[in-house]
Structures are given as structure tokens and as C-alpha cells.
Design an enzyme around this catalytic site. Structure first.
Site, PDB file in Angstrom:
ATOM      1  CG  ASP A  42      -3.736   8.284   6.118  1.00  0.00           C
ATOM      2  OD1 ASP A  42      -4.039   7.386   6.931  1.00  0.00           O
ATOM      3  OD2 ASP A  42      -3.031   8.066   5.110  1.00  0.00           O
ATOM      4  CB  ILE A  77      -3.136  -0.444   5.076  1.00  0.00           C
ATOM      5  CG1 ILE A  77      -3.364  -1.343   3.866  1.00  0.00           C
ATOM      6  CG2 ILE A  77      -2.783  -1.281   6.298  1.00  0.00           C
ATOM      7  CD1 ILE A  77      -2.159  -2.177   3.481  1.00  0.00           C
ATOM      8  CB  THR A  78      -2.570   4.440   3.502  1.00  0.00           C
ATOM      9  OG1 THR A  78      -2.456   4.742   4.894  1.00  0.00           O
ATOM     10  CG2 THR A  78      -2.698   5.742   2.724  1.00  0.00           C
ATOM     11  CG  PHE A  79      -1.091   3.386  -1.473  1.00  0.00           C
ATOM     12  CD1 PHE A  79      -0.884   4.470  -0.645  1.00  0.00           C
ATOM     13  CD2 PHE A  79      -0.399   3.336  -2.669  1.00  0.00           C
ATOM     14  CE1 PHE A  79      -0.013   5.494  -0.990  1.00  0.00           C
ATOM     15  CE2 PHE A  79       0.477   4.347  -3.046  1.00  0.00           C
ATOM     16  CZ  PHE A  79       0.663   5.440  -2.208  1.00  0.00           C
ATOM     17  CG  HIS A  82      -6.522   7.013   0.323  1.00  0.00           C
ATOM     18  ND1 HIS A  82      -5.896   6.656   1.497  1.00  0.00           N
ATOM     19  CD2 HIS A  82      -6.973   8.285   0.516  1.00  0.00           C
ATOM     20  CE1 HIS A  82      -5.951   7.662   2.357  1.00  0.00           C
ATOM     21  NE2 HIS A  82      -6.605   8.660   1.781  1.00  0.00           N
TER      22      HIS A  82
END
Length: 419
Positions: A42, A77-79, A82
Site C-alpha cells: 500500500d 485511495i485504498t479500497f 484494491h
């Protein structure tokens, strides 16, 4: 600098020397198709590979393929990213449009990273189908050591092996747990597995992308990658390993924050999310005291010119954002200039101010990392920049599975694939 060098000296023993012991039951590979292991670091920018502290990652890239850059999807951003990596769908189509979001079809519910009831609720995830669901449906065993979405029974299916997210689990312990799943008899080993590291992102947020602490975090994760490679080698497992990040990181500061309450009328909006970009709902009735007239004034205030921030109605975002049509996207999207952040008010400043992400996905600071090695890849290849939606069809190709319709293509990787 001497202090950093001393720290790196402690963190950089070769991964092979730190490799977990191999139980006698581990056995050797029996000639079946190679497993595919998708690793996410990440917040790992591609230029972190050039800091002289990642020998294991660089060796992996040299034995396979490395991309100049990988473009994340907006918001970076992360979610959302992914989920894009394992579905091939941009956030607007996958349904995971933010780390925090609301859905008009689920009134009163709020999705956020720390809300376990939401994270494990399949309704937030069912607009797409990740690799592990398709794999399980085709009889391929999957294992996820932390990946957004893997804690929910998406379309009623879970990975054969998975764990609830534990951000405090040390990197070496994560590797050892993953390797333990390969110590089983061949028929019960994962054919597809994921591995996730969050430490580099945390360091980048707290200290900034150029800080020695972030470089040290990159060194620590590199050691874990070495441990993984050595552990697989000791088990005679020749896997296709793909290492990615979800986004990059830009340096920020408490002196570079836009406060929305100094722009928008108080009580007329709901601040859904903030940071490098902000999502603001403004429809009448969303905020407790909002009226149609107040909503119109809010729109006028947000859509005016602002230094260091540009706000747009979600349906009017530039086409290159590929964002704004899913009903979960807030009514207004405000994107800060790179290096600036957006907060609801001075009373609620950002939690970390060293670095941030979420900016325009094409900003160089948001570039993500891609490298891969294994029996499927030609050694020593460097490919140009591509969008992260292309990782999904690559993984499905390596697994021999028919990819579902997506926004990606395997074309960028053809020069680097043996077949």
C-alpha cells in the site's frame, strides 16, 4: 542520515536468511500449474525502488517485468483501487467508490474502513466479482491474507482461506501465514493468493513520502518480500508473483489545507470524505437543516473558483476520471491541487499531514508500482505505463480462467509474457 543508515542496517538482512522454517510436510511442487500470488504494498511509489533499500524487489523485477508506472483509478485511495485490481472495474462500476460512502438504497448505513459491519456486508461489494470468487466457482482454491472485500461473502462466496484484517500483524508474520497455506498437500494449496502490507502507506501519511521513516518502511517490506521468495523456493514452489501498489503518495502540510466551512454555508451539506479530494452531498434533506434554497447556495459556493481546489458536480467530472455515475458517488467532488488537502473545518483537521493520496489519478505523485516474475514472465522486460484495470485480466490469464467483462486488457503485458 547516519541515523537512517543505522536503521536500514537493522532492517536489511537478506530475506532468505530470515525465511520461516519449512515443515517436513511441506513437500515439493508436483508439476501442476504455478500458483499466482498477488502482493500489494500500500502506498508504494515506483521511485521507492530507486532508493537503494529494496534489493529483493529489484531482483524480482530484474528476473521478470517492471512497469515504468501504473496509473491508479480515481479516486486514488485504498479500497477502490484494491477492488479495481481484482475485478478490472473502475470504482464507478465496481461500486466501491470510496473508503467512506453512503448508498441511497441502504438509508442510514455508512461504509468506512473501520466499520466491520459494513466491510463484511456483501451488499457493498456485490456490484463486482473479484478473482477469488470466480476461482472458487471454477474449483481453484484461493487464499487472501488481507485484501479489501475478502472478509465478505461476495455473491455468497468466500476464499477458502482468509483472515480478518489485522493491521498490527508484523510483515514477517503475514508472510509466514501465507507460506503455511503452501505447506499442505498440493491439492489443498492455494492456486490464487493475495498478500497485503500497509506499513509503507502509514509511514508516508505520517512522515511524508521523502522521509527517512518511509524509506525505512520500504526496506522492511522488501525484507518480507525476500522472505516470501526464499520460502517459496525452499518449498520448491515456482509461483508467478505480481507485486503492485494501489496508489502513490504526495507530501502535504498543515499550511496547505482548504476548509470547506469557510466556503460553504453552514448546515447545508454532509461532508462524506476529505483529504486529497472531498465528497460532499448537498441534496435537500441530506443535511438536517438543508432547504432547496440553501442547497442552491451551496452549489454556487462550491462551483465558484477556489485557490488550490476545484469542485464539480459528480456528473460533470472530466471523462478521464471515469467517475461520477454510480449513485454512491457524492453529489459534489472537490479535488485539491497536489500537496493540498480538504477538510470540513479547522475543528476536524486531517489525522495525518505528512503525505496524502486521492488526487487526480494521472498526477505523477499518484503513480503506483507494478512488477512481476515467475514462469509466465520473460526476464528483464520493462513495459510502459498502463492503467491498473489491466491487472485483473492478467491474473485471470495466468490462472487460465475466462475473465468477466471489465475495463482492462492484457495487451500491455503481452511483450513480457512467455505465451
Amino acid at each position: 542520515m547516519p541515523r537512517l543508515l543505522r536503521l536500514l542496517a537493522l532492517l536489511l538482512p537478506l530475506g532468505g536468511a530470515a525465511c520461516a522454517s519449512v515443515p517436513e510436510t511441506g513437500g515439493s511442487e508436483t508439476g501442476g500449474p504455478p500458483p499466482v500470488i498477488l502482493v500489494s504494498i500500500d502506498g508504494f511509489r515506483p521511485d521507492y525502488l530507486d532508493r537503494g533499500v529494496t534489493p529483493n524487489l529489484n531482483a524480482l523485477a530484474a528476473s521478470g517485468v517492471r512497469a515504468v508506472a501504473m496509473h491508479p483509478s480515481f479516486p486514488s485511495i485504498t479500497f477502490p483501487n484494491h477492488y479495481t485490481l481484482v475485478t478490472g472495474l473502475r470504482p464507478d462500476r465496481s461500486g466501491i467508490v470510496g473508503n467512506t460512502m453512503y448508498d441511497p438504497a441502504m438509508p442510514g448505513m455508512r461504509f468506512s474502513l473501520g466499520n466491520r459491519a459494513a466491510v463484511t456486508d456483501r451488499r457493498w461489494w456485490d456490484q463486482a466479482e473479484p478473482v477469488w470468487v470466480t476461482a472458487e466457482r471454477h474449483g481453484l482454491r484461493s487464499a487472501t491474507l488481507f485484501w479489501p472485500g475478502s472478509e465478505a461473502p461476495i455473491h455468497g462466496v468466500r476464499p477458502a482461506d482468509w483472515l480478518p484484517f489485522d493491521g498490527a500483524m508484523p510483515p514477517d508474520d503475514r508472510v509466514d501465514r501465507l507460506l503455511s497455506w503452501f505447506d499442505r498437500p498440493p491439492a489443498r494449496r492455494p492456486r490464487f493468493a493475495t498478500l497485503y502490507f500497509n506499513r509503507v502507506d502509514h509511514a508516508g501519511h505520517e512522515f511524508g513520502p521523502d522521509a527517512p521513516q518511509t524509506t525505512a518502511a520500504a526496506a522492511l517490506i522488501d525484507q518480507a518480500i525476500g522472505r516470501l521468495v526464499a520460502g517459496l523456493r525452499a518449498r520448491h514452489i515456482d509461483a508467478d508473483i505480481i507485486v503492485v501498489s494501489d496508489h502513490g503518495m504526495a507530501a502535504t502540510s498543515m499550511q496547505r489545507i482548504v476548509y470547506l466551512d469557510r466556503i460553504a454555508p453552514a448546515g447545508t451539506f454532509r461532508f462524506v470524505t476529505g483529504g486529497a479530494y472531498a465528497g460532499v452531498d448537498a441534496a435537500p434533506g441530506v443535511a438536517p437543516r438543508a432547504t432547496p434554497g440553501q442547497a442552491a447556495r451551496l452549489a454556487a459556493a462550491l462551483l465558484a473558483h477556489h485557490d488550490h481546489m476545484a469542485c464539480t458536480r459528480r456528473q460533470d467530472l472530466p471523462e478521464r476520471f471515469h467517475y461520477g455515475h454510480n449513485p454512491r458517488v457524492p453529489a459534489f467532488i472537490c479535488v485539491a491541487d497536489v500537496g493540498w488537502m480538504i477538510a470540513a473545518s479547522a475543528a476536524h483537521p486531517p489525522r495525518t499531514v505528512g503525505g496524502d493520496h486521492g488526487y487526480d489519478a494521472m498526477a505523477p505523485e499518484m503513480n503506483a508500482t507494478f512488477l512481476a516474475a515467475g514462469p509466465a514472465f520473460v526476464p528483464g522486460r520493462v513495459i510502459g505505463a498502463f492503467d491498473n484495470v489491466d491487472v485483473y485480466p492478467l491474473v485471470m490469464t495466468l490462472l487460465g480462467l475466462p475473465p468477466l467483462p471489465s475495463d482492462g486488457t492484457v495487451a500491455p503485458f503481452r511483450p513480457a509474457l512467455r505465451q
